[in-house]
Design a protein around this motif. Structure first.
Motif, mmCIF file in Angstrom:
data_model
loop_
_atom_site.group_PDB
_atom_site.id
_atom_site.type_symbol
_atom_site.label_atom_id
_atom_site.label_comp_id
_atom_site.label_asym_id
_atom_site.label_seq_id
_atom_site.Cartn_x
_atom_site.Cartn_y
_atom_site.Cartn_z
ATOM 1 N N THR A 1 -121.856 -10.931 18.556
ATOM 2 C CA THR A 1 -121.619 -11.640 17.304
ATOM 3 C C THR A 1 -122.946 -12.100 16.711
ATOM 4 O O THR A 1 -123.867 -12.470 17.439
ATOM 5 N N THR A 2 -123.026 -12.072 15.383
ATOM 6 C CA THR A 2 -124.224 -12.560 14.695
ATOM 7 C C THR A 2 -124.027 -13.975 14.173
ATOM 8 O O THR A 2 -124.936 -14.538 13.557
ATOM 9 N N LYS A 3 -122.855 -14.560 14.387
ATOM 10 C CA LYS A 3 -122.595 -15.902 13.884
ATOM 11 C C LYS A 3 -123.571 -16.903 14.482
ATOM 12 O O LYS A 3 -123.796 -16.923 15.692
ATOM 13 N N GLU A 4 -124.168 -17.726 13.603
ATOM 14 C CA GLU A 4 -125.102 -18.780 14.011
ATOM 15 C C GLU A 4 -126.267 -18.226 14.830
ATOM 16 O O GLU A 4 -126.808 -18.912 15.696
ATOM 17 N N GLY A 5 -126.643 -16.962 14.562
ATOM 18 C CA GLY A 5 -127.779 -16.372 15.248
ATOM 19 C C GLY A 5 -127.557 -16.115 16.726
ATOM 20 O O GLY A 5 -128.517 -15.937 17.484
ATOM 21 N N LYS A 6 -126.292 -16.033 17.149
ATOM 22 C CA LYS A 6 -125.978 -15.852 18.564
ATOM 23 C C LYS A 6 -126.513 -14.540 19.118
ATOM 24 O O LYS A 6 -126.758 -14.424 20.331
ATOM 25 N N ASN A 7 -126.710 -13.543 18.246
ATOM 26 C CA ASN A 7 -127.219 -12.248 18.722
ATOM 27 C C ASN A 7 -128.587 -12.376 19.375
ATOM 28 O O ASN A 7 -128.922 -11.647 20.312
ATOM 29 N N PHE A 8 -129.405 -13.327 18.896
ATOM 30 C CA PHE A 8 -130.733 -13.511 19.470
ATOM 31 C C PHE A 8 -130.687 -14.218 20.825
ATOM 32 O O PHE A 8 -131.688 -14.305 21.522
ATOM 33 N N GLU A 9 -129.519 -14.722 21.201
ATOM 34 C CA GLU A 9 -129.315 -15.302 22.530
ATOM 35 C C GLU A 9 -128.585 -14.324 23.448
ATOM 36 O O GLU A 9 -128.933 -14.181 24.627
ATOM 37 N N ILE A 10 -127.574 -13.646 22.899
ATOM 38 C CA ILE A 10 -126.723 -12.770 23.707
ATOM 39 C C ILE A 10 -127.488 -11.564 24.221
ATOM 40 O O ILE A 10 -127.359 -11.175 25.391
ATOM 41 N N ILE A 11 -128.294 -10.940 23.355
ATOM 42 C CA ILE A 11 -128.958 -9.695 23.743
ATOM 43 C C ILE A 11 -129.962 -9.902 24.885
ATOM 44 O O ILE A 11 -129.957 -9.125 25.852
ATOM 45 N N PRO A 12 -130.850 -10.926 24.839
ATOM 46 C CA PRO A 12 -131.731 -11.126 25.997
ATOM 47 C C PRO A 12 -130.965 -11.365 27.300
ATOM 48 O O PRO A 12 -131.379 -10.899 28.370
ATOM 49 N N LYS A 13 -129.827 -12.077 27.227
ATOM 50 C CA LYS A 13 -129.020 -12.304 28.430
ATOM 51 C C LYS A 13 -128.411 -10.993 28.928
ATOM 52 O O LYS A 13 -128.287 -10.770 30.140
ATOM 53 N N PHE A 14 -128.051 -10.119 27.987
ATOM 54 C CA PHE A 14 -127.509 -8.805 28.379
ATOM 55 C C PHE A 14 -128.576 -7.984 29.083
ATOM 56 O O PHE A 14 -128.291 -7.285 30.069
ATOM 57 N N TRP A 15 -129.813 -8.061 28.603
ATOM 58 C CA TRP A 15 -130.911 -7.373 29.281
ATOM 59 C C TRP A 15 -131.099 -7.911 30.702
ATOM 60 O O TRP A 15 -131.336 -7.142 31.643
ATOM 61 N N ASP A 16 -130.994 -9.219 30.883
ATOM 62 C CA ASP A 16 -131.086 -9.797 32.230
ATOM 63 C C ASP A 16 -129.997 -9.214 33.126
ATOM 64 O O ASP A 16 -130.230 -8.910 34.302
ATOM 65 N N GLU A 17 -128.807 -9.047 32.548
ATOM 66 C CA GLU A 17 -127.673 -8.523 33.314
ATOM 67 C C GLU A 17 -127.914 -7.081 33.763
ATOM 68 O O GLU A 17 -127.704 -6.746 34.944
ATOM 69 N N VAL A 18 -128.334 -6.209 32.835
ATOM 70 C CA VAL A 18 -128.509 -4.796 33.204
ATOM 71 C C VAL A 18 -129.744 -4.598 34.079
ATOM 72 O O VAL A 18 -129.834 -3.600 34.805
ATOM 73 N N ASN A 19 -130.681 -5.523 34.015
ATOM 74 C CA ASN A 19 -131.830 -5.446 34.926
ATOM 75 C C ASN A 19 -131.444 -5.865 36.340
ATOM 76 O O ASN A 19 -131.977 -5.345 37.317
ATOM 77 N N SER A 20 -130.511 -6.812 36.445
ATOM 78 C CA SER A 20 -130.133 -7.316 37.775
ATOM 79 C C SER A 20 -129.056 -6.474 38.451
ATOM 80 O O SER A 20 -128.979 -6.440 39.676
ATOM 81 N N ASN A 21 -128.210 -5.765 37.666
ATOM 82 C CA ASN A 21 -127.115 -4.998 38.290
ATOM 83 C C ASN A 21 -127.483 -3.543 38.571
ATOM 84 O O ASN A 21 -126.640 -2.752 38.991
ATOM 85 N N GLY A 22 -128.744 -3.160 38.332
ATOM 86 C CA GLY A 22 -129.205 -1.823 38.686
ATOM 87 C C GLY A 22 -129.057 -0.778 37.600
ATOM 88 O O GLY A 22 -129.493 0.371 37.777
ATOM 89 N N VAL A 23 -128.468 -1.140 36.441
ATOM 90 C CA VAL A 23 -128.265 -0.167 35.365
ATOM 91 C C VAL A 23 -129.591 0.337 34.818
ATOM 92 O O VAL A 23 -129.780 1.535 34.587
ATOM 93 N N CYS A 24 -130.546 -0.574 34.627
ATOM 94 C CA CYS A 24 -131.850 -0.158 34.094
ATOM 95 C C CYS A 24 -132.562 0.796 35.032
ATOM 96 O O CYS A 24 -133.174 1.778 34.599
ATOM 97 N N ARG A 25 -132.481 0.536 36.330
ATOM 98 C CA ARG A 25 -133.116 1.425 37.300
ATOM 99 C C ARG A 25 -132.485 2.808 37.238
ATOM 100 O O ARG A 25 -133.177 3.832 37.329
ATOM 101 N N GLU A 26 -131.158 2.852 37.072
ATOM 102 C CA GLU A 26 -130.473 4.134 36.985
ATOM 103 C C GLU A 26 -130.858 4.872 35.702
ATOM 104 O O GLU A 26 -131.047 6.092 35.705
ATOM 105 N N LEU A 27 -130.991 4.121 34.601
ATOM 106 C CA LEU A 27 -131.390 4.748 33.346
ATOM 107 C C LEU A 27 -132.810 5.291 33.421
ATOM 108 O O LEU A 27 -133.121 6.338 32.859
ATOM 109 N N GLU A 28 -133.672 4.575 34.106
ATOM 110 C CA GLU A 28 -135.065 5.024 34.243
ATOM 111 C C GLU A 28 -135.148 6.367 34.958
ATOM 112 O O GLU A 28 -136.085 7.144 34.730
ATOM 113 N N SER A 29 -134.168 6.658 35.822
ATOM 114 C CA SER A 29 -134.177 7.927 36.553
ATOM 115 C C SER A 29 -133.788 9.101 35.661
ATOM 116 O O SER A 29 -134.015 10.252 36.012
#
Length: 286
Positions: free
Chosen positions: A148-176
């Motif tokens: 959601t972009t309401k109240e600028g929430k996108n600038f909070e949600i997206i960095p947290k999503f990056w933390d999630e995919v970095n911690s659950n191994g998705v980024c490592r799999e994508l790098e391969s």
């Protein structure tokens, strides 16, 4: 100056028709631009969607009407686009902190959301490095999140999503399976009416099947304006994105083409003060 005049003309139109059903097509026409580009530009420059701006202005005017007359609450609700007293009261209370029926009480505090106007601001910022690129369509695979972009929430949600995919191994799999563009952050499937879009952390699909926990998306062939971002994430790239809409688009003869926007994350430490990445925005020549 002409561009600013067109934007201010669109605000004039919104204000003159504030009691009517919002017609984004007509508003964009006043700005001589596409519906998509106007909505995307408006949100990135002001921090609110067109619909949210209209909603806040209506509730501001509704409070003024209630405070200065003996008009019935139901009449004010209908005047400013609410079908029931309940829906009006809920929206009114959320903004002003009191019920509409309490407005005429002594010493009641109300909030006013002022009319917007656009002006030239000379910032003395550094130049923006960009290039124009033609690229054929391609497919990507990755994980997505509705944002959601309401109240600028996108600038909070997206960095947290990056933390999630970095911690659950998705980024490592994508790098391969990464292609020449590296790891991508993709803003796509924009729904301005709901203040939402889909954000995908992905890599180019080179070959093979799509893993069960990932999705496949198509990025259409486009002409792209490619901007350089230098600095630690996520602040540096967020600043570049805001400058694209508040400075670059108004200064050029381009408008947003309506397709996905890409964040291209190149090799390196994203926390480094000299980290380089890119923002790709699909464009049309007006």
């Amino acid at each position: 100056m002409e561009y600013l005049s067109r934007l201010n003309a669109s605000i004039d139109y919104l204000e003159k028709n504030i009691e009517d059903k919002l017609n984004i097509d007509e508003v964009a026409k006043m700005a001589l631009t596409s519906k998509f580009h106007f909505q995307r530009m408006f949100h990135m420059v002001t921090g609110v969607s067109v619909a949210e701006y209209v909603r806040r202005r209506r509730l501001t005017l509704a409070a003024q009407k209630l405070a200065t007359s003996d008009v019935k609450v139901i009449d004010v609700a209908l005047k400013y686009g609410y079908q029931t007293p309940e829906s009006f009261s809920k929206a009114f209370s959320k903004m002003h902190g009191i019920n509409p029926s309490e407005v005429r009480g002594q010493g009641m505090d109300l909030k006013a959301y002022p009319r917007l106007s656009f002006h030239i601001q000379i910032k003395g910022e550094a130049v923006m490095n960009y290039r124009i690129v033609e690229k054929e369509g391609f497919k990507v695979v990755g994980q997505s999140k509705l944002v959601t972009t309401k109240e600028g929430k996108n600038f909070e949600i997206i960095p947290k999503f990056w933390d999630e995919v970095n911690s659950n191994g998705v980024c490592r799999e994508l790098e391969s399976r990464v292609g020449e563009m590296g790891i991508l952050g993709i803003c796509m499937d924009f729904c301005h009416e709901k203040d939402e879009f889909t954000y995908v952390v992905a890599a180019e699909k080179l070959n093979g099947d799509v893993p069960n926990h990932m999705i496949e998306k198509e990025i259409p062939a486009s002409t792209w304006a490619v901007f350089e971002s230098i600095g630690p994430m996520p602040t540096a790239i967020q600043d570049v994105i805001k400058r694209i809409y508040s400075e670059w688009f108004p200064a050029t003869g381009y408008e947003h083409a309506g397709g996905p926007e890409l964040e291209v994350y190149l090799p390196g430490n994203p926390n480094d003060p000299n980290y380089k990445c890119e923002v790709w925005v699909p464009i049309n020549k007006k």
